[in-house]
Design a protein around this motif. Structure first.
Motif, PDB file in Angstrom:
ATOM      1  N   ILE A  75     101.232   1.325 120.371  1.00 29.47           N
ATOM      2  CA  ILE A  75     100.514   1.831 121.582  1.00 29.47           C
ATOM      3  C   ILE A  75     100.677   3.467 121.102  1.00 29.47           C
ATOM      4  CG2 ILE A  75     100.757   2.381 123.782  1.00 29.47           C
ATOM      5  CD1 ILE A  75      98.837  -0.238 123.078  1.00 29.47           C
ATOM      6  N   ARG A  76     102.086   3.832 120.932  1.00 32.90           N
ATOM      7  CA  ARG A  76     102.124   5.254 120.770  1.00 32.90           C
ATOM      8  C   ARG A  76     101.482   5.771 119.494  1.00 32.90           C
ATOM      9  NH1 ARG A  76     108.446   6.431 122.974  1.00 32.90           N
ATOM     10  NH2 ARG A  76     107.764   5.831 125.139  1.00 32.90           N
ATOM     11  N   GLN A  77     101.458   5.047 118.508  1.00 38.35           N
ATOM     12  CA  GLN A  77     100.645   5.443 117.449  1.00 38.35           C
ATOM     13  C   GLN A  77      98.938   5.731 117.845  1.00 38.35           C
ATOM     14  OE1 GLN A  77     101.490   2.619 114.461  1.00 38.35           O
ATOM     15  NE2 GLN A  77     103.317   4.144 113.657  1.00 38.35           N
ATOM     16  N   MET A  78      98.711   4.767 118.400  1.00 38.08           N
ATOM     17  CA  MET A  78      97.011   4.756 119.006  1.00 38.08           C
ATOM     18  C   MET A  78      96.923   5.975 119.996  1.00 38.08           C
ATOM     19  SD  MET A  78      95.437   2.625 117.250  1.00 38.08           S
ATOM     20  CE  MET A  78      93.761   2.568 118.181  1.00 38.08           C
ATOM     21  N   ASN A  79      97.975   6.085 120.869  1.00 32.97           N
ATOM     22  CA  ASN A  79      97.660   7.253 121.876  1.00 32.97           C
ATOM     23  C   ASN A  79      98.079   8.511 121.129  1.00 32.97           C
ATOM     24  OD1 ASN A  79      96.967   5.827 123.988  1.00 32.97           O
ATOM     25  ND2 ASN A  79      98.964   5.279 124.528  1.00 32.97           N
ATOM     26  N   GLY A  80      98.409   8.410 119.959  1.00 32.79           N
ATOM     27  CA  GLY A  80      98.767   9.947 119.165  1.00 32.79           C
ATOM     28  C   GLY A  80      99.995  10.497 119.342  1.00 32.79           C
ATOM     29  N   GLU A  81     101.132   9.896 120.208  1.00 28.66           N
ATOM     30  CA  GLU A  81     102.349  10.030 120.197  1.00 28.66           C
ATOM     31  C   GLU A  81     103.231  10.030 119.003  1.00 28.66           C
ATOM     32  OE1 GLU A  81     104.077   8.425 123.871  1.00 28.66           O
ATOM     33  OE2 GLU A  81     101.731   7.667 124.268  1.00 28.66           O
ATOM     34  N   TYR A  82     102.978   9.221 118.083  1.00 30.68           N
ATOM     35  CA  TYR A  82     103.606   8.975 116.803  1.00 30.68           C
ATOM     36  C   TYR A  82     102.702   9.049 115.761  1.00 30.68           C
ATOM     37  CZ  TYR A  82     107.444   6.747 119.378  1.00 30.68           C
ATOM     38  OH  TYR A  82     108.934   6.314 120.226  1.00 30.68           O
ATOM     39  N   LYS A  83     103.222   9.637 114.677  1.00 28.20           N
ATOM     40  CA  LYS A  83     102.541   9.519 113.548  1.00 28.20           C
ATOM     41  C   LYS A  83     102.751   8.158 112.747  1.00 28.20           C
ATOM     42  CE  LYS A  83     102.485  14.453 112.322  1.00 28.20           C
ATOM     43  NZ  LYS A  83     102.802  15.299 111.437  1.00 28.20           N
ATOM     44  N   VAL A  84     101.692   7.562 111.962  1.00 32.37           N
ATOM     45  CA  VAL A  84     101.767   6.412 111.107  1.00 32.37           C
ATOM     46  C   VAL A  84     102.128   6.897 109.973  1.00 32.37           C
ATOM     47  CG1 VAL A  84     100.390   4.654 110.234  1.00 32.37           C
ATOM     48  CG2 VAL A  84      99.913   5.678 112.488  1.00 32.37           C
ATOM     49  N   LYS A  85     103.487   6.404 109.650  1.00 33.26           N
ATOM     50  CA  LYS A  85     104.111   6.955 108.277  1.00 33.26           C
ATOM     51  C   LYS A  85     103.966   5.906 107.132  1.00 33.26           C
ATOM     52  CE  LYS A  85     107.561   9.480 110.926  1.00 33.26           C
ATOM     53  NZ  LYS A  85     109.141   9.818 111.093  1.00 33.26           N
ATOM     54  N   SER A  86     103.932   4.823 107.406  1.00 29.48           N
ATOM     55  CA  SER A  86     103.668   3.723 106.502  1.00 29.48           C
ATOM     56  C   SER A  86     102.291   3.542 105.984  1.00 29.48           C
ATOM     57  CB  SER A  86     104.234   2.320 107.091  1.00 29.48           C
ATOM     58  OG  SER A  86     103.693   1.041 106.382  1.00 29.48           O
ATOM     59  N   PRO A  87     101.998   3.569 104.482  1.00 30.14           N
ATOM     60  CA  PRO A  87     100.761   3.685 104.207  1.00 30.14           C
ATOM     61  C   PRO A  87     100.306   2.311 104.310  1.00 30.14           C
ATOM     62  CG  PRO A  87     102.657   4.315 102.209  1.00 30.14           C
ATOM     63  CD  PRO A  87     103.421   4.070 103.591  1.00 30.14           C
ATOM     64  N   ASP A  88     101.115   1.262 104.357  1.00 27.93           N
ATOM     65  CA  ASP A  88     100.076  -0.015 104.571  1.00 27.93           C
ATOM     66  C   ASP A  88      99.898  -0.139 106.206  1.00 27.93           C
ATOM     67  OD1 ASP A  88     101.153  -0.918 102.122  1.00 27.93           O
ATOM     68  OD2 ASP A  88     102.975  -1.941 102.865  1.00 27.93           O
ATOM     69  N   MET A  89     100.478   0.549 107.035  1.00 31.39           N
ATOM     70  CA  MET A  89      99.905   0.608 108.325  1.00 31.39           C
ATOM     71  C   MET A  89      98.823   1.535 108.580  1.00 31.39           C
ATOM     72  SD  MET A  89     101.551  -1.845 109.659  1.00 31.39           S
ATOM     73  CE  MET A  89     101.427  -2.694 108.300  1.00 31.39           C
ATOM     74  N   LYS A  90      98.867   2.469 107.638  1.00 34.48           N
ATOM     75  CA  LYS A  90      97.602   3.793 107.834  1.00 34.48           C
ATOM     76  C   LYS A  90      96.347   3.045 107.907  1.00 34.48           C
ATOM     77  CE  LYS A  90      96.704   8.217 108.097  1.00 34.48           C
ATOM     78  NZ  LYS A  90      95.361   8.131 108.794  1.00 34.48           N
ATOM     79  N   ALA A  91      96.250   2.088 106.950  1.00 34.66           N
ATOM     80  CA  ALA A  91      94.826   1.431 106.930  1.00 34.66           C
ATOM     81  C   ALA A  91      94.261   0.699 108.198  1.00 34.66           C
ATOM     82  CB  ALA A  91      94.720   0.735 105.605  1.00 34.66           C
TER      83      ALA A  91
END
Length: 132
Positions: A75-91
């Motif tokens: 949720i925090r990644q989708m709301n732009g509060e956290y960056k997505v660091k894992s290349p696997d999760m980035k996609a």
């Protein structure tokens, strides 16, 4: 207004994994689905559940949707509060962002596992993992 409750999980991390979604329209359940994913991480399963929920709202031609999960990270990644660091999760994140941008009004909300329809989604995903 659609509200999508999704949950993903794995037994082991990575381990057997699945996700489940419960889609409601104005408080009434209109769709439930669970899917076994094979051996993956918990975060992978969480994102796959979110993506499945977004895809279902698009299938239903929803113009307004709220996505509710117990995964604070997603949720925090989708709301732009956290960056997505894992290349696997980035996609997976990119897929979720692209798909959700096709819904005119979208919100993402984090809740505790015990709230709302999250226990139902958790039950469905565990049932799916038990089958495999």
């Amino acid at each position: 207004m659609y509200t999508v409750y999704s949950d993903g999980g794995s037994r082991g991390n990575p381990g057997k994994s699945a996700y489940a979604i419960v889609v409601t329209e104005n408080g009434k359940v209109v769709h439930e689905h669970a899917e076994y994913l094979g051996v993956h991480t918990n975060n992978y399963a969480e994102y796959r559940g979110l993506i499945a929920g977004i895809a279902k709202v698009l299938d239903l031609k929803g113009a307004e949707a709220e996505f509710v999960m117990d995964s604070q990270l997603v949720i925090r990644q989708m709301n732009g509060e956290y960056k997505v660091k894992s290349p696997d999760m980035k996609a997976l994140y990119d897929d979720a962002k692209t798909l959700s941008s096709m819904i005119p009004k979208v919100t993402f909300r984090n809740v505790r596992r015990s709230e709302e329809f999250i226990p139902r989604a958790d039950f469905l995903l565990n049932q799916e993992m038990d089958r495999h």
